[in-house]
Design an enzyme around this catalytic site. Structure first.
Site, short mmCIF file in Angstrom:
data_model
loop_
_atom_site.label_atom_id
_atom_site.label_comp_id
_atom_site.label_asym_id
_atom_site.label_seq_id
_atom_site.Cartn_x
_atom_site.Cartn_y
_atom_site.Cartn_z
N GLU A 12 0.81 -1.22 0.00
CA GLU A 12 0.00 0.00 0.00
C GLU A 12 0.85 1.27 0.00
OE1 GLU A 12 -4.05 -1.74 2.06
OE2 GLU A 12 -2.39 -1.21 3.39
N GLY A 78 -12.54 -4.40 1.57
CA GLY A 78 -13.61 -5.23 1.03
C GLY A 78 -14.84 -4.35 0.82
N MET A 172 -9.35 -3.36 8.13
CA MET A 172 -8.81 -3.79 9.43
C MET A 172 -8.00 -2.72 10.17
SD MET A 172 -7.80 -7.71 8.27
CE MET A 172 -7.48 -8.28 9.93
N GLU A 173 -7.97 -1.49 9.66
CA GLU A 173 -7.14 -0.45 10.32
C GLU A 173 -7.80 0.92 10.47
OE1 GLU A 173 -6.05 -1.92 7.40
OE2 GLU A 173 -4.91 -3.57 8.31
N ASP A 196 -11.77 -6.58 -3.00
CA ASP A 196 -12.59 -7.79 -2.95
C ASP A 196 -13.97 -7.39 -2.42
OD1 ASP A 196 -10.70 -7.76 -0.31
OD2 ASP A 196 -12.75 -8.35 0.19
N1 SAH Z 1 -2.90 -11.65 2.52
C1 SAH Z 1 -2.39 -10.98 3.70
C2 SAH Z 1 -3.49 -10.65 4.69
C3 SAH Z 1 -4.39 -9.55 4.20
S1 SAH Z 1 -5.50 -9.01 5.40
C4 SAH Z 1 -1.34 -11.87 4.35
O1 SAH Z 1 -1.44 -13.07 4.25
O2 SAH Z 1 -0.42 -11.31 4.99
C5 SAH Z 1 -6.41 -7.81 4.48
C6 SAH Z 1 -5.85 -6.40 4.43
O3 SAH Z 1 -6.55 -5.65 3.46
C7 SAH Z 1 -6.06 -5.61 5.72
O4 SAH Z 1 -5.01 -4.69 5.89
C8 SAH Z 1 -7.41 -4.92 5.52
O5 SAH Z 1 -7.40 -3.59 5.97
C9 SAH Z 1 -7.66 -4.95 4.02
N2 SAH Z 1 -8.85 -5.71 3.56
C10 SAH Z 1 -9.15 -5.89 2.24
N3 SAH Z 1 -10.23 -6.69 2.11
C11 SAH Z 1 -10.65 -7.02 3.36
C12 SAH Z 1 -11.69 -7.85 3.85
N4 SAH Z 1 -12.51 -8.51 3.02
N5 SAH Z 1 -11.82 -7.99 5.19
C13 SAH Z 1 -10.99 -7.33 6.02
N6 SAH Z 1 -9.98 -6.55 5.61
C14 SAH Z 1 -9.78 -6.39 4.28
#
Ligand code: SAH
Length: 230
Positions: A12, A78, A172-173, A196
């Site tokens: 990001e 998302g 998530m932030e 997504d």
């Molecule tokens: N693939 C990563 C984890 C991603 S977590 C790994 O394995 O390290 C998802 C990140 O994108 C978080 O920072 C959150 O803010 C954002 N995000 C995007 N889509 C999301 C969803 N469906 N639910 C929660 N957070 C989402």
């Protein structure tokens, strides 16, 4: 003005660092903070790592140690609203924590005593973003963003978050960063490009679209930096 630009994941902030070209870096409290000059502003840039705790640490350090006077968050989310497609941009009007639950004491979901369910973002930064979207010819949605320490990949959970908080996107932030900025009285702005749609396919879509969506968000944030203080 000293402006903080924050993401959660390396992907990001990488497009932002790439656009700046030159910067210095300093390690502190488990993060790397990059400093640069851009468009007449001093910038401090970092990715926090995922989730509410790490993002609260990073935002606090940007304000307390680096003296940030405004904070812009750039990242992916998302989508909840049906009109939001992968790659679309949404700015938060307000943010809430969808995973806070002390309802056993009669409080609403997302509420912490002496706090509020929703924290609003800075209206001047939102107005500026709306103008920039028109100038760039891109669609910029505005709505409530719900934050929690969960990657949501379930139509049921997504529907619950939509119904309970009237939310348009989730991640998530954002709400933890909002909480920090609100408590330090620092104007802040949260922008997310959809990666997504938080349903059963979310994990697959996220992996496929993280980079392209993160770039869409970063490009917009850099335009904002150029126009802050015009
Ligand atoms: N693939 C990563 C984890 C991603 S977590 C790994 O394995 O390290 C998802 C990140 O994108 C978080 O920072 C959150 O803010 C954002 N995000 C995007 N889509 C999301 C969803 N469906 N639910 C929660 N957070 C989402």
């Amino acid at each position: 003005m000293k402006i903080a630009i924050m993401g959660a994941m390396r992907e990001e902030i990488d497009p932002i660092l790439a656009a700046l070209g030159e910067y210095t870096s300093e390690e502190h409290a488990g993060n790397v903070f990059y400093s640069a000059q851009y468009a007449g502003h001093e910038l401090v840039i970092a990715y926090s790592k995922i989730g509410k705790v790490f993002s609260a640490i990073t935002a606090s350090v940007m304000i307390e140690r680096f003296g940030a006077q405004a904070l812009l968050f750039s990242g992916v989310a998302g989508g909840i609203g049906k009109e939001l497609k992968i790659g679309d941009l949404i700015m938060a009007s307000a943010l809430c924590q969808h995973d806070v639950d002390i309802t056993a004491f009669g409080h609403p979901y997302g509420f912490i005593p002496e706090g509020s369910v929703m924290i609003e973002t800075d209206s001047d930064l939102r107005s500026l973003a709306a103008e920039i979207a028109v100038d760039m010819g891109v669609e910029l949605y505005e709505g409530i963003i719900a934050t929690g320490d969960q990657f949501v990949a379930s139509s049921e959970r997504k529907a619950w978050i939509e119904k309970t908080f009237n939310a348009d996107a989730l991640e998530m932030e954002g709400a933890s960063v909002a909480c920090v900025c609100h408590n330090f009285s620092i104007p802040f702005f949260v922008l997310r490009a959809i990666s997504d749609t938080a349903d059963g396919e979310a994990g697959i879509d996220f992996d496929a679209f993280l980079q392209s969506s993160a770039q869409v968000s970063a490009k917009f944030i850099l335009e904002m930096v150029k126009r802050i203080g015009d």
